[in-house]
Every structure is written in C-alpha cells, then in structure tokens.
Design a protein around this motif. Structure first.
Motif, PDB file in Angstrom:
ATOM      1  N   MET A  96     -24.581  20.614 -51.110  1.00 15.00           N
ATOM      2  CA  MET A  96     -23.174  20.350 -50.784  1.00 15.00           C
ATOM      3  C   MET A  96     -22.528  21.566 -50.139  1.00 15.00           C
ATOM      4  O   MET A  96     -21.684  21.438 -49.248  1.00 15.00           O
ATOM      5  N   ALA A  97     -22.927  22.765 -50.561  1.00 13.74           N
ATOM      6  CA  ALA A  97     -22.333  23.987 -50.005  1.00 13.74           C
ATOM      7  C   ALA A  97     -22.736  24.214 -48.559  1.00 13.74           C
ATOM      8  O   ALA A  97     -22.076  24.961 -47.841  1.00 13.74           O
ATOM      9  N   LYS A  98     -23.840  23.590 -48.112  1.00 12.63           N
ATOM     10  CA  LYS A  98     -24.311  23.787 -46.740  1.00 12.63           C
ATOM     11  C   LYS A  98     -23.493  22.991 -45.723  1.00 12.63           C
ATOM     12  O   LYS A  98     -23.640  23.195 -44.515  1.00 12.63           O
ATOM     13  N   GLY A  99     -22.672  22.074 -46.187  1.00  9.81           N
ATOM     14  CA  GLY A  99     -21.889  21.270 -45.251  1.00  9.81           C
ATOM     15  C   GLY A  99     -20.785  22.083 -44.606  1.00  9.81           C
ATOM     16  O   GLY A  99     -19.804  22.450 -45.245  1.00  9.81           O
ATOM     17  N   ALA A 100     -20.924  22.402 -43.313  1.00 13.74           N
ATOM     18  CA  ALA A 100     -19.926  23.234 -42.615  1.00 13.74           C
ATOM     19  C   ALA A 100     -18.593  22.513 -42.517  1.00 13.74           C
ATOM     20  O   ALA A 100     -17.531  23.114 -42.663  1.00 13.74           O
ATOM     21  N   ALA A 101     -18.649  21.212 -42.251  1.00 16.53           N
ATOM     22  CA  ALA A 101     -17.407  20.454 -42.113  1.00 16.53           C
ATOM     23  C   ALA A 101     -16.636  20.436 -43.421  1.00 16.53           C
ATOM     24  O   ALA A 101     -15.412  20.570 -43.442  1.00 16.53           O
ATOM     25  N   ALA A 102     -17.363  20.296 -44.528  1.00 17.66           N
ATOM     26  CA  ALA A 102     -16.699  20.269 -45.830  1.00 17.66           C
ATOM     27  C   ALA A 102     -16.032  21.605 -46.114  1.00 17.66           C
ATOM     28  O   ALA A 102     -14.921  21.665 -46.646  1.00 17.66           O
ATOM     29  N   ARG A 103     -16.714  22.699 -45.764  1.00 18.65           N
ATOM     30  CA  ARG A 103     -16.124  24.023 -45.993  1.00 18.65           C
ATOM     31  C   ARG A 103     -14.874  24.217 -45.151  1.00 18.65           C
ATOM     32  O   ARG A 103     -13.883  24.788 -45.611  1.00 18.65           O
ATOM     33  N   ALA A 104     -14.906  23.766 -43.896  1.00 14.29           N
ATOM     34  CA  ALA A 104     -13.745  23.926 -43.022  1.00 14.29           C
ATOM     35  C   ALA A 104     -12.553  23.137 -43.545  1.00 14.29           C
ATOM     36  O   ALA A 104     -11.417  23.639 -43.564  1.00 14.29           O
ATOM     37  N   GLU A 105     -12.798  21.905 -43.980  1.00 12.84           N
ATOM     38  CA  GLU A 105     -11.704  21.091 -44.501  1.00 12.84           C
ATOM     39  C   GLU A 105     -11.155  21.680 -45.793  1.00 12.84           C
ATOM     40  O   GLU A 105      -9.949  21.656 -46.029  1.00 12.84           O
ATOM     41  N   LYS A 106     -12.050  22.207 -46.623  1.00 14.38           N
ATOM     42  CA  LYS A 106     -11.595  22.823 -47.865  1.00 14.38           C
ATOM     43  C   LYS A 106     -10.740  24.046 -47.583  1.00 14.38           C
ATOM     44  O   LYS A 106      -9.723  24.285 -48.244  1.00 14.38           O
ATOM     45  N   GLY A 107     -11.134  24.834 -46.562  1.00 11.93           N
ATOM     46  CA  GLY A 107     -10.321  25.994 -46.187  1.00 11.93           C
ATOM     47  C   GLY A 107      -8.964  25.596 -45.655  1.00 11.93           C
ATOM     48  O   GLY A 107      -7.954  26.248 -45.949  1.00 11.93           O
ATOM     49  N   THR A 108      -8.918  24.500 -44.885  1.00 13.79           N
ATOM     50  CA  THR A 108      -7.638  24.027 -44.360  1.00 13.79           C
ATOM     51  C   THR A 108      -6.724  23.554 -45.480  1.00 13.79           C
ATOM     52  O   THR A 108      -5.521  23.846 -45.481  1.00 13.79           O
ATOM     53  N   MET A 109      -7.286  22.825 -46.439  1.00 15.61           N
ATOM     54  CA  MET A 109      -6.491  22.368 -47.570  1.00 15.61           C
ATOM     55  C   MET A 109      -5.958  23.547 -48.383  1.00 15.61           C
ATOM     56  O   MET A 109      -4.813  23.543 -48.839  1.00 15.61           O
TER      57      MET A 109
END
Length: 321
Positions: A96-109
């Motif tokens: 789950m941590a490898k998902g770049a899109a998920a990390r970007a969205e989490k940073g935006t939130m």
C-alpha cells in the motif's frame, strides 16, 4: 471565484465545448443553443426526497459533494497488524505504501487540514480557505512548487488567498502564523505568480494592497472608533498628495496614521500599543509620525478642525533631535 476554472494558467487552451445540462435539466446544443430534440429529462418530487425529510430511503444520505475533492479518493484503508504472526500484514503495508497516487492524495488532504487549521487561528472565512485549497491543488497538479516544503506552500497560498479576497495579511503576519521564513514565502509567491494570472484575478489595489487595507483591522484590535479608520485613510491620501513619507512601508505608514489620527481626535494610543498590533517597532512609527507632524496643517482634515472634532494641539510634540 468559480470552482470550474480555479487559477487558470497563462495561455492555457480552452476546454472543448460539450453538451451540458442547464438548470432546467435540458441538454443544450453548444452551436445553436437550442434544446436537443426528443431528449428531455425532468425531476419528479420523489427525486428531491431525502431520508431526513420523508420516506424511507437510506441511499440518499451523506454530505454534499466537495468540488475540491473531485478526482481524489476520500476513503482511506487501514491494515491491522494482527495477522497471527504470519507477516502478511507487513507485506500488505509495504504494498500500500508503494502507491504514488495514494501518497500524493494523502499529502494533499494533510495540506487541506493544515490550511483550515491555520485560517481558523486568524479567523479567516471559509471562502478564503477554499481559495487557498484551490490554489494548492492546482500547484500540486502542475508541479509548480516542486522541492518546496508543504509548510512553505501552505503559507504562500494563504497569503495569496487573503489578497484575492480583499483581506490582505502582511508577510510578517503569515510568517508568525506558519513559522516559515519570509524569504521562502517570497520564493513560492514568485513561482505561483509566474505561472498563474494572479494580477488579473485579484481585486483593485485600493482594497487589497497598501496601508488602507490594514487600517480597519489595526483599529479594531486597538478598540478605537470606526471614524478613526476613516480619518486615517484620508490622512494617508493627503500624505500621497503632498509627498509625505514616500517610500515608507505600508505597515509603518498605517501605524503612524493611526497614531496621528487617534491623538488628533482625542482617542490617543501610545506608539508601543500600535507597534504591538502592527508588528513594527515603536521607533519606526514615531519616525514616520515625525514626517507627518511637520506637515500637520496640510494633512489634518479642514472640516474636522473647523467643527472642533479634531484639535491639532492634541498631537504629541516631537523633538528636533
């Protein structure tokens, strides 16, 4: 400001025209502006019924859609570490941590929550928060502030949003709020200004820039009457007309104008009190006041002096040293 096209980039191509529903729920042709024949859609009374109003319809619940979250995954997944010692949970966490899109969205939130918290600290409206979030999201999408910290980006977008909405805050105030150096905020501002048409979307300079935009807030913090703010604005206008205190910063000019008018109208505040609100030294306020005092007959309002509401003898004298 429209959510459909927040902060358009310079020379950005216009989106192609498409069919879209109007308020009457009809499909309109973009060329002839006539309804498309034999295609009509209407809402019935049942379509406007919500679970909290009447009927039993558990599917019609939840908050309204947030345009700022469009295209973003708002649900989060948490993986438990209780896997019976098999190590499967750890592997799932890594995947789950490898998902770049998920990390970007989490940073935006995370940035959105930071913007909301910072704006609440200085009592900024939700409209200003939304403008700041729009700008942050566009900056992330276009990768304008690559290499800059999230704190620096948040500080910069709050500064710009305040200017856009006509309630400007100084660099010093934003620095105190976010603990980000002024130089860093300035660097981010130049990057955003060079990419977006900020000058074409901000309000007139008379309401967003200069000492006039600071007077009302300073006067309110000092618990002075409203007419002091009005008189201070007229004083600053006369200073420009007579070339008094040219080249001085807006903060020091606003502080000196309040010091001058508050004493002129018998509501005197000390330079130290004004300096604490304005964020400058009292010696700076007294220095600008000294320039105003030398031209006090020209700067003081003639009508106010004739009516007796303003008295020149109330002004603190200055030393010639």
């Amino acid at each position: 400001m429209s959510f459909a096209q927040p902060f358009p980039a310079r020379n950005a191509p216009l989106p192609p025209k498409t069919f879209g529903p109007d308020l009457a729920v009809r499909l309109i042709c973009p060329d002839c502006q006539d309804p498309v024949p034999n295609i009509r859609e209407e809402f019935g009374s049942g379509d406007l019924t919500f679970a909290n109003d009447e009927g039993d319809d558990p599917s019609r619940v939840g908050a309204a859609a947030d345009p700022l979250m469009e295209g973003m995954e708002q649900l989060d997944t948490s993986i438990s570490f209780r896997d019976g010692g098999s190590g499967l949970a750890r592997e799932l966490q890594r995947t789950m941590a490898k998902g770049a899109a998920a990390r970007a969205e989490k940073g935006t939130m995370t940035a959105f929550r930071e913007i909301a918290a910072m704006c609440d600290q200085i009592s900024l409206t939700k409209n200003i928060q939304d403008v700041a979030k729009q700008l942050y999201k566009r900056a992330e999408q276009d990768k304008i502030l690559r290499g800059k910290s999230m704190d620096a980006a948040v500080a910069c977008v709050i500064f710009i949003a305040c200017r856009q909405e006509g309630v400007p805050r100084t660099f010093k105030e934003i620095c105190q709020l976010t603990n980000v150096p002024k130089k860093t905020i300035g660097q981010c501002y130049k990057l955003l200004e060079g990419h977006f048409n900020l000058n074409s979307t901000k309000r007139p300079a008379s309401t967003t820039e200069g000492p006039e935009g600071l007077l009302s807030r300073y006067v309110n913090h000092l618990d002075l009457p409203v007419y002091i703010s009005t008189a201070a604005k007229e004083l600053i206008k006369e200073c420009r007309n007579h070339g008094v205190a040219d080249g001085r910063s807006p903060i020091s000019l606003a502080g000196a104008a309040i010091y001058f008018t508050s004493h002129l109208y018998g509501q005197g505040k000390s330079a130290k009190e004004i300096a604490e609100v304005a964020g400058v030294s009292d010696s700076t306020i007294k220095l600008v006041y000294k320039l105003m005092y030398k031209e006090k007959e020209k700067l003081a309002g003639k009508e106010a002096l004739e009516s007796g509401r303003a008295v020149l003898s109330n002004l603190p004298p200055i030393s010639d040293k």
